[in-house]
Design an enzyme around this catalytic site. Sequence first.
Site, short mmCIF file in Angstrom:
data_model
loop_
_atom_site.label_atom_id
_atom_site.label_comp_id
_atom_site.label_asym_id
_atom_site.label_seq_id
_atom_site.Cartn_x
_atom_site.Cartn_y
_atom_site.Cartn_z
N ARG A 1 -16.26 8.64 -0.94
CA ARG A 1 -15.70 7.22 -0.60
C ARG A 1 -16.06 6.57 0.55
O ARG A 1 -16.41 7.49 1.50
CB ARG A 1 -14.06 7.53 -0.59
N ASP B 1 0.85 -1.24 -0.04
CA ASP B 1 -0.06 -0.13 0.25
C ASP B 1 0.89 1.38 0.03
O ASP B 1 1.76 1.49 0.62
CB ASP B 1 -1.02 0.11 1.18
N LYS C 1 -6.21 -1.90 6.65
CA LYS C 1 -6.40 -2.16 5.19
C LYS C 1 -7.11 -3.41 5.00
O LYS C 1 -7.16 -3.74 3.81
CB LYS C 1 -4.79 -2.56 4.72
N ASP D 1 1.93 3.04 3.12
CA ASP D 1 0.89 4.16 2.89
C ASP D 1 0.79 4.78 4.81
O ASP D 1 0.82 6.05 4.85
CB ASP D 1 -0.34 3.49 2.49
O1 LIG Z 1 -6.24 7.12 4.92
C1 LIG Z 1 -7.16 7.19 3.87
O2 LIG Z 1 -8.31 7.29 3.94
C2 LIG Z 1 -6.50 7.35 2.47
C3 LIG Z 1 -6.18 9.06 2.33
O3 LIG Z 1 -7.06 9.84 2.53
O4 LIG Z 1 -5.39 6.71 2.16
P1 LIG Z 1 -5.76 5.12 1.50
O5 LIG Z 1 -6.51 5.55 0.22
O6 LIG Z 1 -4.25 4.61 1.22
O7 LIG Z 1 -6.63 4.22 2.35
MN LIG Z 2 -3.58 2.47 -0.36
MN LIG Z 3 -3.40 6.08 1.94
#
Ligand SMILES: O=C(O)[C@@H](CO)OP(=O)(O)O
Ligand SMILES: [Mn+2]
Ligand SMILES: [Mn+2]
Length: 556
Positions: A286, A26, A361, A429
Amino acid sequence: MVASEYQLEAHPVIPKGKPFLLVVLDGWGENKEDEFNAIYKAECPTIKSLKEGAPRRWRTIKAHGTAVGLPSDADMGNSEVGHNAMGAGKIIQQGASLVDNALEDGSMFTGAGWNFAKESWANGGTLHFIGLLSDGGVHSRTDQLFALMYGASDHGCKRIRVHVLTDGRDVPDGSSIKYVGQLEKECENLRSHGCDAKIASGGGRMYVTMDRYEADWNIVERGWRAHVLGDAPNKFESALDALTKLKEENPKLNDQFYPPFVVVEKDGSPVGTIEDGDVVVNINFRADRVIQISKAFEYENFDAFDRVRWPKVKYLGMMQYDGDLKLPSNYLIAPPLIEGTSGQYLCANGVRTFACSETQKFGHVTFFWNGNRSGKISDELEVYHEIPSDNIQFNEAPHMKAAEIAKAAREALLSGKFDYVRVNFANGDMVGHTGDLEATKRACEAVDQGVKVLIDAVEQMGGIYLITADHGNCDDMAQRKKTGEPLRDETGKVAPLTSHTLAPVPVAIGGPGLPENVKFSDNFPKAGLANITATYINLMGFQAPESYVPSLLAFD
Ligand SMILES: O=C(O)[C@@H](CO)OP(=O)(O)O
Ligand SMILES: [Mn+2]
Ligand SMILES: [Mn+2]
């Protein structure tokens, strides 16, 4: 029985039945090799050897912008769009694009969701917006919020309250002041046109409201108390006051972690609690970080925390966030329909799957991978294994759960019970988002060690692997000037980059089960994450569905 629509033919070159490992690193882009590239500066012998040791089996692919269904090539990639694409084998017009389209052609203001919302303010209810306040474009965008506020005012709405979550993760830390300032201006303008619009409450996205995958419900409870009940330890007469004063009290505070605050009148009463008859619109397109707050608004039976008061409101998502749960039941824009995912095909062809990550994740390799469905595709064939993440700031423990994920996935590979093991390592990430370069190097090293454990297991089992990433992040830890030079403050300190990057991502294939003559094609210079899907379906010994974008494989 194989559902005939999902039946896959055998691949002519690659045999079936070799254990297959798919790893998502990630936030791991392929970027300029300089001192701010944590991967380059870290000790990552295993991942580096994939590129150097087998150049025909290593390449990069696009992971941002239109290649993953985002509105423009200025949009960085993110986990949702990346995992959707890798799971589904095609480029899906994502939430950000769908909302843009509906605002441009006006259909936003004629749809069922809008009409449902309108009933509330026609009957005297207040319109509340809740969501991430930035133009990062990962979860939400301010221009879309403003368009909805003006749209509502044009449609007769007389009272708007906005509950803001400050960002600092998809945009630079400290920029929340700018976004709140912009919103204040729009509110003022609306007020001068007869619509009483105000910011009512807020907090930082990582501390208030936007938890994901049930990592920590306290985050959502803090948001509920501030937004709904008007209850927070910090009360100010404006949101700008809240941000500046809280930061004065604690200069280390960053936008991601602002405590909850409530905006109050001179007499101390909150300017905008959420009451019976109101309508609440969540502006995030999202899903992952707004599913829990959506449950709190929508579910009559709810025991994740004590809501104290559960107002009878109309609640709408910008999109429907969970297709399986139909959550929320009302929404402004229909989500992308993601059908014919790789999971549907592979389950229909009897592939036994083990999917694993840590909490942060976990939904990426399950929910997003499966086209935003929270359930399993097959209870008989699939095991989804979650390793609990620690609830800390991840630069404090940059190894996170990489070793535990590697151990669980290794056992799955060696057990012989699975044909397909899919994992996501969160470190590059999650630690990258802290902006802490030293910790991020340690994070990369932990991932590298995890990948080594897994490649060793593949070797032992005569299997095949594909290692890739969903978007960049740890590959550049410095904000840049237009010239590419790092941006520095007055003291010469480099401004950290906490967001994802626009970098392409690596993809590497290998393992003893992969026939010698298999390599990456020299074609498809513009290939993106969606091309991964046909590629790994081939690597499991099947021809890919015709509806997928092409596989990247070629044969000598
Ligand atoms: O932490 C989150 O929500 C996003 C960044 O806004 O990261 P990721 O897309 O890697 O989950
Ligand atoms: Mn990611
Ligand atoms: Mn991220």
